[in-house]
Write a protein that holds these residues in place. Structure first.
Motif, PDB file in Angstrom:
ATOM      1  N   ALA A 145      -6.965  -0.502  14.724  1.00 19.14           N
ATOM      2  CA  ALA A 145      -5.401  -0.216  14.594  1.00 19.14           C
ATOM      3  C   ALA A 145      -5.214  -0.416  16.242  1.00 19.14           C
ATOM      4  N   MET A 146      -5.991  -0.007  17.006  1.00 20.65           N
ATOM      5  CA  MET A 146      -5.575   0.066  18.540  1.00 20.65           C
ATOM      6  C   MET A 146      -6.019  -1.258  19.321  1.00 20.65           C
ATOM      7  N   VAL A 147      -7.014  -1.972  18.795  1.00 17.40           N
ATOM      8  CA  VAL A 147      -7.395  -3.175  19.425  1.00 17.40           C
ATOM      9  C   VAL A 147      -6.480  -4.405  19.044  1.00 17.40           C
ATOM     10  N   ASP A 148      -6.173  -4.559  17.883  1.00 16.90           N
ATOM     11  CA  ASP A 148      -5.121  -5.367  17.468  1.00 16.90           C
ATOM     12  C   ASP A 148      -4.342  -5.073  16.372  1.00 16.90           C
ATOM     13  N   PRO A 149      -3.201  -4.347  16.851  1.00 25.61           N
ATOM     14  CA  PRO A 149      -2.258  -3.692  15.876  1.00 25.61           C
ATOM     15  C   PRO A 149      -1.864  -4.643  14.817  1.00 25.61           C
ATOM     16  N   VAL A 150      -1.602  -5.873  15.196  1.00 24.41           N
ATOM     17  CA  VAL A 150      -1.002  -6.640  14.250  1.00 24.41           C
ATOM     18  C   VAL A 150      -1.887  -7.165  13.145  1.00 24.41           C
ATOM     19  N   TRP A 151      -3.105  -7.625  13.762  1.00 23.62           N
ATOM     20  CA  TRP A 151      -4.053  -7.826  12.465  1.00 23.62           C
ATOM     21  C   TRP A 151      -4.305  -6.607  11.499  1.00 23.62           C
ATOM     22  N   PHE A 152      -4.387  -5.508  12.364  1.00 25.09           N
ATOM     23  CA  PHE A 152      -4.475  -4.213  11.459  1.00 25.09           C
ATOM     24  C   PHE A 152      -3.490  -4.221  10.509  1.00 25.09           C
ATOM     25  N   ALA A 153      -2.237  -4.413  10.908  1.00 23.92           N
ATOM     26  CA  ALA A 153      -1.010  -4.217   9.724  1.00 23.92           C
ATOM     27  C   ALA A 153      -0.805  -5.146   8.817  1.00 23.92           C
ATOM     28  N   GLN A 154      -1.541  -6.603   9.187  1.00 22.58           N
ATOM     29  CA  GLN A 154      -1.551  -7.603   8.327  1.00 22.58           C
ATOM     30  C   GLN A 154      -2.664  -7.375   7.100  1.00 22.58           C
ATOM     31  N   ARG A 155      -3.637  -6.626   7.512  1.00 17.27           N
ATOM     32  CA  ARG A 155      -4.655  -6.057   6.335  1.00 17.27           C
ATOM     33  C   ARG A 155      -3.843  -4.889   5.472  1.00 17.27           C
ATOM     34  N   MET A 156      -3.033  -4.042   6.242  1.00 19.96           N
ATOM     35  CA  MET A 156      -2.534  -2.957   5.427  1.00 19.96           C
ATOM     36  C   MET A 156      -1.503  -3.453   4.637  1.00 19.96           C
ATOM     37  N   GLN A 157      -0.982  -4.543   4.892  1.00 19.60           N
ATOM     38  CA  GLN A 157       0.171  -5.172   3.968  1.00 19.60           C
ATOM     39  C   GLN A 157      -0.666  -5.723   2.823  1.00 19.60           C
ATOM     40  N   GLY A 158      -1.799  -6.264   2.883  1.00 19.24           N
ATOM     41  CA  GLY A 158      -2.623  -6.744   1.865  1.00 19.24           C
ATOM     42  C   GLY A 158      -3.136  -5.529   1.141  1.00 19.24           C
ATOM     43  N   ILE A 159      -3.344  -4.427   1.628  1.00 18.51           N
ATOM     44  CA  ILE A 159      -3.858  -3.429   0.775  1.00 18.51           C
ATOM     45  C   ILE A 159      -2.584  -3.026  -0.031  1.00 18.51           C
ATOM     46  N   ALA A 160      -1.377  -2.947   0.612  1.00 19.96           N
ATOM     47  CA  ALA A 160      -0.058  -2.652  -0.211  1.00 19.96           C
ATOM     48  C   ALA A 160       0.206  -3.296  -1.409  1.00 19.96           C
ATOM     49  N   LEU A 161      -0.615  -4.632  -1.652  1.00 24.35           N
ATOM     50  CA  LEU A 161      -0.347  -5.015  -3.096  1.00 24.35           C
ATOM     51  C   LEU A 161      -1.394  -5.033  -3.947  1.00 24.35           C
ATOM     52  N   VAL A 162      -2.308  -4.078  -3.706  1.00 23.93           N
ATOM     53  CA  VAL A 162      -3.076  -3.672  -4.626  1.00 23.93           C
ATOM     54  C   VAL A 162      -2.541  -2.868  -5.538  1.00 23.93           C
ATOM     55  N   PRO A 163      -2.569  -3.243  -7.014  1.00 21.39           N
ATOM     56  CA  PRO A 163      -1.950  -2.381  -8.208  1.00 21.39           C
ATOM     57  C   PRO A 163      -2.452  -1.076  -8.132  1.00 21.39           C
ATOM     58  N   GLU A 164      -1.255   0.031  -8.591  1.00 21.91           N
ATOM     59  CA  GLU A 164      -1.551   1.375  -8.605  1.00 21.91           C
ATOM     60  C   GLU A 164      -2.456   1.849  -9.386  1.00 21.91           C
ATOM     61  N   PRO A 165      -2.750   1.264 -10.682  1.00 19.03           N
ATOM     62  CA  PRO A 165      -3.816   1.848 -11.494  1.00 19.03           C
ATOM     63  C   PRO A 165      -5.268   1.474 -10.730  1.00 19.03           C
ATOM     64  N   LEU A 166      -5.420   0.541 -10.045  1.00 16.19           N
ATOM     65  CA  LEU A 166      -6.720   0.351  -9.285  1.00 16.19           C
ATOM     66  C   LEU A 166      -6.824   1.511  -8.397  1.00 16.19           C
ATOM     67  N   TRP A 167      -5.556   1.848  -7.581  1.00  9.72           N
ATOM     68  CA  TRP A 167      -5.740   2.862  -6.447  1.00  9.72           C
ATOM     69  C   TRP A 167      -6.346   4.417  -7.483  1.00  9.72           C
ATOM     70  N   TRP A 168      -5.695   4.508  -8.590  1.00  7.06           N
ATOM     71  CA  TRP A 168      -6.140   5.474  -9.312  1.00  7.06           C
ATOM     72  C   TRP A 168      -7.525   5.425  -9.780  1.00  7.06           C
ATOM     73  N   LEU A 169      -7.955   4.574 -10.218  1.00  4.94           N
ATOM     74  CA  LEU A 169      -9.340   4.373 -10.623  1.00  4.94           C
ATOM     75  C   LEU A 169     -10.281   4.486  -9.178  1.00  4.94           C
ATOM     76  N   LEU A 170      -9.866   3.806  -8.161  1.00  6.74           N
ATOM     77  CA  LEU A 170     -10.536   4.217  -6.933  1.00  6.74           C
ATOM     78  C   LEU A 170     -10.578   5.764  -6.596  1.00  6.74           C
ATOM     79  N   GLY A 171      -9.282   6.450  -6.433  1.00  6.08           N
ATOM     80  CA  GLY A 171      -9.102   7.696  -6.422  1.00  6.08           C
ATOM     81  C   GLY A 171     -10.369   8.699  -7.328  1.00  6.08           C
ATOM     82  N   ALA A 172     -10.326   8.266  -8.474  1.00  4.92           N
ATOM     83  CA  ALA A 172     -11.171   8.862  -9.531  1.00  4.92           C
ATOM     84  C   ALA A 172     -12.524   8.811  -9.104  1.00  4.92           C
ATOM     85  N   ILE A 173     -13.018   7.610  -8.820  1.00  5.06           N
ATOM     86  CA  ILE A 173     -14.509   7.325  -8.407  1.00  5.06           C
ATOM     87  C   ILE A 173     -14.751   8.297  -7.080  1.00  5.06           C
TER      88      ILE A 173
END
Length: 192
Positions: A86-114
């Motif tokens: 995030a400090m080295v390349d904030p734009v690259w980091f923000a693009q990756r986080m936007q991709g993570i924002a597209l992960v469906p919520e049930p998959l987040w819950w499954l990852l959280g449970a694991i």
């Protein structure tokens, strides 16, 4: 003296130390106590030696032990790596986080449970808190991009300019900011 000796000999039997036996009724025999403590300590150390004795185990058991030690350090170092990214390349980091924002919520819950089952608990409240903070961070991305562009424009210019301060309101001349110190600026110009 003979009468006392005869009385004590009669009371306690011949060849015994009446004084020592009488004192032992009221006070522990120090020598016997030290012997018991030494024996206890020796047995304790022997038990510890058996517990920590190196066991001969197969390659599969050693491999599984090694794999079980990987997740926690990997997650901790990975999180630190995200901060560095995030400090080295904030734009690259923000693009990756936007991709993570597209992960469906049930998959987040499954990852959280694991992850919660692996580490022990506390996944729901902390996970939702993390998602809210991620959304707040993403909302600030355009402002961060503008500030970075302004800083890059400043580094590209070769000619000398007045110092610029980047704040939440955007870049502005140093004289208009609260950090401006006229005496310090005069001293810097004089000592160049």
């Amino acid at each position: 003296m003979g009468i006392i000796e005869w009385v004590l000999s009669f009371a306690f039997g011949g060849g015994r130390n009446a004084v020592a036996e009488t004192v032992q009724v009221f006070r522990e025999n120090t020598e016997a106590g030290a012997a018991r403590a030494a024996q206890h300590q020796s047995q304790t150390l022997e038990q510890f030696a058996q517990e920590f004795k190196l066991q001969q185990r197969g390659w599969f058991d050693r491999l599984m032990d090694g794999l079980n030690r990987i997740p926690r350090p990997a997650m901790a170092l990975g999180t630190l790596g995200l901060f560095v990214a995030a400090m080295v390349d904030p734009v690259w980091f923000a693009q990756r986080m936007q991709g993570i924002a597209l992960v469906p919520e049930p998959l987040w819950w499954l990852l959280g449970a694991i992850v919660s089952f692996y580490f022990g608990a506390r996944h729901q409240a902390k996970g939702q808190e993390f998602q809210r903070s991620m959304a707040q961070s993403m909302a600030r991305t355009p402002q961060v991009v503008e500030n970075i562009q302004a800083l890059e424009a400043l580094t590209e210019e070769k000619e000398e300019q007045k110092p610029i301060v980047v704040s939440k309101a955007g870049p502005k001349p140093l004289e208009q900011s609260a950090e401006y110190n006229a005496a310090l600026e005069d001293w810097r110009q004089a000592n160049g």
